[in-house]
Design an enzyme around this catalytic site. Structure first.
Site, mmCIF file in Angstrom:
data_model
loop_
_atom_site.group_PDB
_atom_site.id
_atom_site.type_symbol
_atom_site.label_atom_id
_atom_site.label_comp_id
_atom_site.label_asym_id
_atom_site.label_seq_id
_atom_site.Cartn_x
_atom_site.Cartn_y
_atom_site.Cartn_z
ATOM 1 N N ASP A 171 74.277 76.107 -4.547
ATOM 2 C CA ASP A 171 73.504 76.927 -5.484
ATOM 3 C C ASP A 171 72.842 78.137 -4.818
ATOM 4 O O ASP A 171 72.114 78.884 -5.473
ATOM 5 C CB ASP A 171 72.468 76.078 -6.240
ATOM 6 C CG ASP A 171 71.789 75.051 -5.372
ATOM 7 O OD1 ASP A 171 71.937 75.120 -4.127
ATOM 8 O OD2 ASP A 171 71.087 74.180 -5.920
ATOM 9 N N HIS A 176 67.696 74.955 -2.613
ATOM 10 C CA HIS A 176 66.363 74.365 -2.772
ATOM 11 C C HIS A 176 66.009 73.539 -1.538
ATOM 12 O O HIS A 176 66.891 72.932 -0.922
ATOM 13 C CB HIS A 176 66.345 73.473 -4.014
ATOM 14 C CG HIS A 176 66.729 74.202 -5.270
ATOM 15 N ND1 HIS A 176 67.985 74.087 -5.845
ATOM 16 C CD2 HIS A 176 66.032 75.081 -6.025
ATOM 17 C CE1 HIS A 176 68.032 74.860 -6.935
ATOM 18 N NE2 HIS A 176 66.870 75.487 -7.057
ATOM 19 N N HIS A 236 66.157 65.811 -3.417
ATOM 20 C CA HIS A 236 64.765 65.920 -3.896
ATOM 21 C C HIS A 236 64.106 64.558 -4.108
ATOM 22 O O HIS A 236 62.891 64.499 -4.301
ATOM 23 C CB HIS A 236 64.703 66.702 -5.213
ATOM 24 C CG HIS A 236 65.104 68.140 -5.092
ATOM 25 N ND1 HIS A 236 64.529 68.996 -4.170
ATOM 26 C CD2 HIS A 236 66.032 68.873 -5.769
ATOM 27 C CE1 HIS A 236 65.094 70.195 -4.299
ATOM 28 N NE2 HIS A 236 66.004 70.141 -5.236
#
Ligand SMILES: [Zn+2]
Length: 309
Positions: free
Chosen positions: A246, A165, A126
């Site tokens: 995740d 993500h 990120h």
């Protein structure tokens, strides 16, 4: 298949604060799982610290120096945004995390080993060139990719990101450069809100969104039908994996239903493409994964597949 495991105890010294999901216990769980007898054949080494010049291939020097100048004292971390903290040990942890990727690239590109896994934190995917974000300080995989190009003359480097993500930081670093490639599967809607299938960079970015509740069959389908064929067509000289676990059914931060067998399958597919295009060379770096049991079991499956696949 020779596999190098890079880690460093300094990566345990980074804290986002009490009760934060991105905790030192994550790395402890991963390292404990990799102590099993199955992993006796791993070559183990300590991650060095990345240099500011290596980081500056992705992050402006002013960003690197400003981030490293933040030196909180002992106690509660300084929060850089709502969920990304820096504690007393964070600067060294971040330098070791990025440095692990550098050392892994050096090891596979020199032929010392075929593959490498970096058990590090903070994660990186990120972090954008000019801002920390989402538990991430430096863009570990992008720094590793640029190092492969600059130090080893690898013309085309691919990043494969199966964290739940979207790897917005990797996309930001890669989206204007056709010598780099990103394929990412992720839940949508979900943090950070980017990664729509329509975001394609210069034809080098491939995003595949999955709805909450999607299971391992849906996860495998987007990789088999959409993302892996693009990776094969790119003909990479090196594959770097943003290995976040995740998307697992047990993970508390998202709602996909991926299982260990799906990570095993995808890792073997990635290794197969690496065998066909780049002498098997794969560097994998830990990203997310917040259920300790699922994280440990999934990482073990992934590392075993890197050794055998
Ligand atoms: Zn994640």
């Amino acid at each position: 298949m020779s596999l190098l495991l890079l880690t460093h105890r300094a990566c345990l010294g980074h804290s986002n604060g009490e009760g934060h999901p991105e905790s030192p216990d994550r790395l402890r769980a991963v390292l404990a799982a990799l102590e099993a007898e199955d992993f006796a054949g791993l070559i183990r080494d300590e991650a060095p610290q990345a240099t500011e010049a290596q980081l500056a291939r992705v992050h402006p020097p002013a960003y690197v120096s400003a981030l490293l100048a933040i030196r909180p004292g002992p106690g509660e971390p300084l929060m850089l945004d709502g969920d990304t903290g820096m504690s007393e040990g964070s600067a060294e942890a971040a330098l070791r995390a990025a440095g692990a990727g550098i050392a892994a690239v050096d090891a596979v590109c020199s032929g010392d080993v075929t593959r490498a896994f970096c058990a590090v934190r903070p994660p990186g995917h990120h972090a954008e060139p000019r801002r920390p974000m989402g538990f991430c300080l430096f863009s570990n995989v992008a720094v590793a990719a640029r190092h492969a190009q600059a130090a080893h003359g690898v013309a085309r480097v691919a990043v494969v990101d199966f964290d739940v993500h979207h790897g917005n930081g990797t996309q930001a670093a890669f989206e204007a450069d056709a010598s780099l490639f990103l394929a990412s599967s992720h839940q949508s809607p979900c943090y950070p809100g980017t990664g729509d299938d329509s975001e394609t960079g210069v034809g080098n970015i491939f995003n595949a969104t999955l709805p909450p509740g999607a299971d391992g069959a849906a996860f495998r389908a987007v990789w088999a039908e959409r993302l892996l064929p693009e990776l094969e067509a790119f003909a990479p000289g090196l594959i770097i994996v943003s290995a976040g676990f995740d998307a697992h059914a047990r993970d508390p931060l998202a709602q996909l239903r991926v299982r260990e067998a799906d990570y095993d399958w995808l890792t073997r597919q990635i290794c197969g493409i690496a065998d066909r295009h780049c002498a098997g060379r794969v560097v994998s770096m830990l990203e997310g994964g917040y259920d300790l049991e699922a994280l440990a079991a999934s990482t073990a499956v992934h590392v075993r597949a890197l050794m055998l696949g």
